[in-house]
Structures are given as C-alpha cells and as structure tokens.
Motif scaffolding. Structure first.
Motif, mmCIF file in Angstrom:
data_model
loop_
_atom_site.group_PDB
_atom_site.id
_atom_site.type_symbol
_atom_site.label_atom_id
_atom_site.label_comp_id
_atom_site.label_asym_id
_atom_site.label_seq_id
_atom_site.Cartn_x
_atom_site.Cartn_y
_atom_site.Cartn_z
ATOM 1 N N GLY A 1 0.831 -1.198 0.000
ATOM 2 C CA GLY A 1 0.000 0.000 0.000
ATOM 3 C C GLY A 1 0.864 1.245 0.000
ATOM 4 N N PRO A 2 0.252 2.420 0.101
ATOM 5 C CA PRO A 2 1.033 3.652 0.112
ATOM 6 C C PRO A 2 1.993 3.674 1.291
ATOM 7 C CG PRO A 2 -1.214 4.062 0.850
ATOM 8 C CD PRO A 2 -1.191 2.670 0.303
ATOM 9 N N SER A 3 3.140 4.298 1.096
ATOM 10 C CA SER A 3 4.112 4.356 2.189
ATOM 11 C C SER A 3 3.589 5.267 3.290
ATOM 12 C CB SER A 3 5.460 4.868 1.676
ATOM 13 O OG SER A 3 5.383 6.221 1.291
ATOM 14 N N CYS A 4 3.916 4.907 4.515
ATOM 15 C CA CYS A 4 3.471 5.685 5.667
ATOM 16 C C CYS A 4 4.602 5.757 6.677
ATOM 17 C CB CYS A 4 2.237 5.041 6.305
ATOM 18 S SG CYS A 4 1.578 5.945 7.731
ATOM 19 N N GLY A 5 4.795 6.921 7.249
ATOM 20 C CA GLY A 5 5.808 7.105 8.278
ATOM 21 C C GLY A 5 5.820 8.545 8.735
ATOM 22 N N GLY A 6 6.277 8.771 9.926
ATOM 23 C CA GLY A 6 6.240 10.110 10.492
ATOM 24 C C GLY A 6 7.243 11.053 9.858
ATOM 25 N N THR A 7 7.024 12.327 10.126
ATOM 26 C CA THR A 7 7.984 13.361 9.766
ATOM 27 C C THR A 7 8.833 13.657 11.000
ATOM 28 O OG1 THR A 7 6.616 14.406 8.074
ATOM 29 C CG2 THR A 7 8.277 15.783 9.145
ATOM 30 N N ARG A 8 10.128 13.461 10.867
ATOM 31 C CA ARG A 8 11.065 13.717 11.961
ATOM 32 C C ARG A 8 11.780 15.041 11.701
ATOM 33 N NH1 ARG A 8 15.032 9.188 14.403
ATOM 34 N NH2 ARG A 8 12.941 8.493 14.998
ATOM 35 N N MET A 9 11.823 15.918 12.693
ATOM 36 C CA MET A 9 12.594 17.165 12.593
ATOM 37 C C MET A 9 13.718 17.099 13.608
ATOM 38 S SD MET A 9 11.301 21.120 12.603
ATOM 39 C CE MET A 9 12.450 22.429 12.110
ATOM 40 N N THR B 1 24.841 16.845 9.286
ATOM 41 C CA THR B 1 25.110 16.884 7.851
ATOM 42 C C THR B 1 23.894 16.370 7.083
ATOM 43 O OG1 THR B 1 25.996 14.624 7.769
ATOM 44 C CG2 THR B 1 27.562 16.424 8.272
ATOM 45 N N GLU B 2 23.850 16.704 5.793
ATOM 46 C CA GLU B 2 22.793 16.178 4.941
ATOM 47 C C GLU B 2 22.922 14.661 4.803
ATOM 48 O OE1 GLU B 2 22.765 18.239 1.231
ATOM 49 O OE2 GLU B 2 22.405 20.197 2.149
ATOM 50 N N GLN B 3 24.170 14.173 4.805
ATOM 51 C CA GLN B 3 24.408 12.729 4.737
ATOM 52 C C GLN B 3 23.747 12.011 5.907
ATOM 53 O OE1 GLN B 3 26.415 10.599 2.433
ATOM 54 N NE2 GLN B 3 25.000 9.326 3.592
ATOM 55 N N GLU B 4 23.874 12.593 7.099
ATOM 56 C CA GLU B 4 23.277 11.998 8.289
ATOM 57 C C GLU B 4 21.754 11.965 8.173
ATOM 58 O OE1 GLU B 4 22.893 13.288 12.954
ATOM 59 O OE2 GLU B 4 24.837 13.615 11.976
ATOM 60 N N ALA B 5 21.177 13.037 7.644
ATOM 61 C CA ALA B 5 19.723 13.088 7.470
ATOM 62 C C ALA B 5 19.253 12.054 6.454
ATOM 63 C CB ALA B 5 19.312 14.491 7.021
ATOM 64 N N ILE C 1 13.128 16.476 8.322
ATOM 65 C CA ILE C 1 13.379 17.902 8.123
ATOM 66 C C ILE C 1 14.646 18.242 8.896
ATOM 67 C CG2 ILE C 1 12.537 20.244 8.537
ATOM 68 C CD1 ILE C 1 9.679 19.137 8.382
ATOM 69 N N ILE C 2 15.568 18.891 8.231
ATOM 70 C CA ILE C 2 16.821 19.271 8.881
ATOM 71 C C ILE C 2 16.605 20.599 9.609
ATOM 72 C CG2 ILE C 2 19.253 19.844 8.543
ATOM 73 C CD1 ILE C 2 19.128 18.169 5.952
ATOM 74 N N GLY C 3 16.670 20.551 10.935
ATOM 75 C CA GLY C 3 16.465 21.763 11.715
ATOM 76 C C GLY C 3 16.158 21.447 13.161
#
Length: 355
Positions: A37-45, A50-54, A83-85
């Motif tokens: 089915g459609p992918s589902c998962g939370g948004t983590r901020m 680094t962008e690599q880590e994200a 989200i990086i921040g």
C-alpha cells in the motif's frame, strides 16, 4: 554515499529532496516499498549535523516502516520524512506548510504523521497544504496522539518476552531501565507502574526527567543507564544504541523498547542471541503508532479497534519467539522473516495476476 546503488541494494523505490528558501525548509522523503500500500511514516525534525546523516536516517527509518507495517498486517508500505532543523528554534508555520506542499507533490504515495520533533499541532499546519496526513487530533476527525498506542504495544511486547523468559507474563516486581523518557516511554511507563514495576530512567531533556520524577521513577545519568542491573533494558530514544560498545555493559535478560533501529548492525542482534538476551525487534513492538494512524484510512476512526489490533503485538511477538527457538535463529532474524514472507507472498500474487 552512492545514493542510487544504496537504494537498489536496500530495496528503496524513491528518495526525494526538497528545499524552500523562504521558510528555510530542507527536507527528504524516502519511500522504501509500496508493495502492500502507500508508504506511511512520520515526519522527523532534527538538527542533523550533515545532509548525509539526514539521508541515512531517512533511508533506515523508511525501511523499518516497511517491515513494521508488514509484520503488523497493515495495508501500508514504508516511508519516512526528515526535516533538517532544530524543532525548538527553526519550526514555523511557513516551514510546516512548505513541508505539506512537498508531501502533496507525491500524490498520496507517502502518508505522513508525527515523529521525533513534530506534534499533532504541527500536523494541522501541514494539513492546510495536503490531504495525505494521518494522526490529526480526534476533534478534527483523526486518530490523535500516536504515542499512546505505541506505548501500549511496547508494554504488550515486554509481557510476551517475559512469558518466554520467565514462564509468566506477570511483570510485577521486575525492574525496567528506560533510556529516554519522551512521550512513548511515558505511556509505556504508565502501564508498567500499574503493574508495580520498578522503573529507572534517563533522558537528556530536563523536562522529561521532571516528568519521570513526578511519576515516582528513579532518574540516573545518560551513560549510567547501560550498567543498571535490571530485568528489561528499554531503548526509547534514538537508534543505534545496541552496539559492540554497549552490549558488554548490559545487565538484563530482555531488550525491549520504543526506539527505532536500536541495533547498530544486524550482527548486534545475533550477538544478543548468542548471549541469551531476548531482543524484542523494535519494528514489531513499536508498531502501535502506525496501527493507530492506519485506523483512520477509509473509515471513521475507532479507538477500540485500534487498541485490539495493537494488543495483538503480544501474539506477534510470541510467534517470533517461537520461530527463534524452533529454528535456532535470533529474534531479529525471525521478525524479518515474518515481514518478508508477507511481502513476498503479495509480490507473487501480483505476478500471477499480471500473467
């Protein structure tokens, strides 16, 4: 990182990056698998260094969501947004609405909800820009705080492990060491306290520690938690905490907690097995949140139905423990087999339909 080869090697379907200079948004959505089915998962901020880590976090977490939904019997795939921040200083309505527009460009291939650094109030802002949101407050027709059912599922997983290790699922008089005391750990602790379990906890957030103290929980320093003599060690913060450095320090019979991707490597799960420490695979026992959110899809949300399905985590954990013993494999591998067998069966069925 060679992103495309990494995606192919781990079965990811899509990785999308997005920026909005006006709001300061820098975000990534990783879609691992949409077989069920459609992918589902939370948004983590999170203030990734680094962008690599994200990107690594998005890839790891989205894959875990595929296995989580598959093992729980849900008709959902695995995805994750990051989200990086710093959520304490960088989060604004403009940023959240920009994130909502980003989510909307995927046309429903990714359904988002809360995670570390985001809240139900944040989802209300995201919802202004996209319909593809789960976990809104119940007053808005949603399923509400996902951490409530997540906490219940972890508790059920602990009891299933207790039955396997000690012959009964009664936790009365046992000691649980909780690494992290956020929302999920708090709800898990509520169940444990009702059963007269002794809890020792740590966290880097002083507000979380104050909440623990108010609940009668003993508090220790972040590094001390690994050395606590306990029955159950419960990782409830970030991932990778079960590794070659920490396993030697564990003084427990069971590892069962709410954090995602607790094992730094697959070998760490095998090492726990060799040492006779029962590991409750995180994607199996922390599935209560996505179970709760999925109860919104296609029908009015029913908390009783959500609770009943979350309580089945006990049965699923018991099945994994049985497979582990019969096949003489780690519980980590047994849980993977449970999820992969369902994914493979649906893939085979689709190939047959297509001729």
């Amino acid at each position: 990182m060679d992103v495309l080869n990494t995606m192919v090697g781990r079965g990811h379907e899509q990785v999308t990056m997005y920026s909005d200079p006006e709001s300061g948004l820098k975000g990534i959505i990783a879609i691992h698998d949409t077989t069920l089915g459609p992918s589902c998962g939370g948004t983590r901020m999170w203030p990734y260094a680094t962008e690599q880590e994200a990107l690594t976090d998005a890839l790891n977490l989205s894959r875990a969501m595929t296995y989580k939904s598959a093992a729980a019997g849900l008709h959902l795939g695995g995805g994750k947004g990051v989200i990086i921040g710093d959520p304490r200083t960088d989060k604004t309505e403009a940023l959240l609405r920009a994130w909502g527009r980003f989510v909307d460009t995927l046309g429903g291939r990714y359904l988002t909800t809360t995670d570390v650094g985001t809240t139900g109030r944040d989802l209300e802002a995201v919802r202004q820009e996209t319909q593809h949101v789960l976990g809104l407050d119940v007053t808005l027709g949603g399923s509400g705080d996902t951490s409530v059912m997540t906490g219940l599922g972890i508790y059920m997983g602990m009891k299933a492990c207790a039955s396997d290790v000690w012959g009964a699922d009664d936790l009365r008089g046992r000691t649980v060491a909780m690494q992290g005391f956020g929302k999920v750990a708090t709800h898990t602790a509520e169940h444990l306290i009702e059963e007269d379990v002794r809890i020792i906890a740590t966290d880097i957030n002083e507000m979380a520690l104050d909440r623990a103290r108010q609940m009668g929980v003993k508090v220790v320093g972040p590094d001390e938690i690994y050395d606590i003599d306990c029955d159950i060690f419960a990782p409830c913060a970030l991932g990778g905490v079960i590794n070659t450095q920490t396993i030697d320090r564990l003084r427990c019979s069971i590892v069962a907690g709410g954090a995602n991707n607790q094992l730094a490597t697959a070998e760490d799960g095998e090492e726990l097995h060799r040492r006779g420490i029962v590991y409750a695979p995180d994607f199996l026992i922390n599935a209560g949140g996505v179970i709760n959110a999925s109860a919104e899809i296609g029908q009015p949300y029913n908390p009783d139905r959500s609770r009943q399905q979350t309580e089945r985590i006990y049965e699923q954990m018991s099945a994994v423990l049985t497979t582990s013993r019969k096949q003489e494999i780690s519980t980590a591998r047994a849980a993977d087999i449970l999820a992969e067998s369902r994914l493979d069966s649906v893939r085979r069925m689709r190939r047959i339909w297509r001729g």
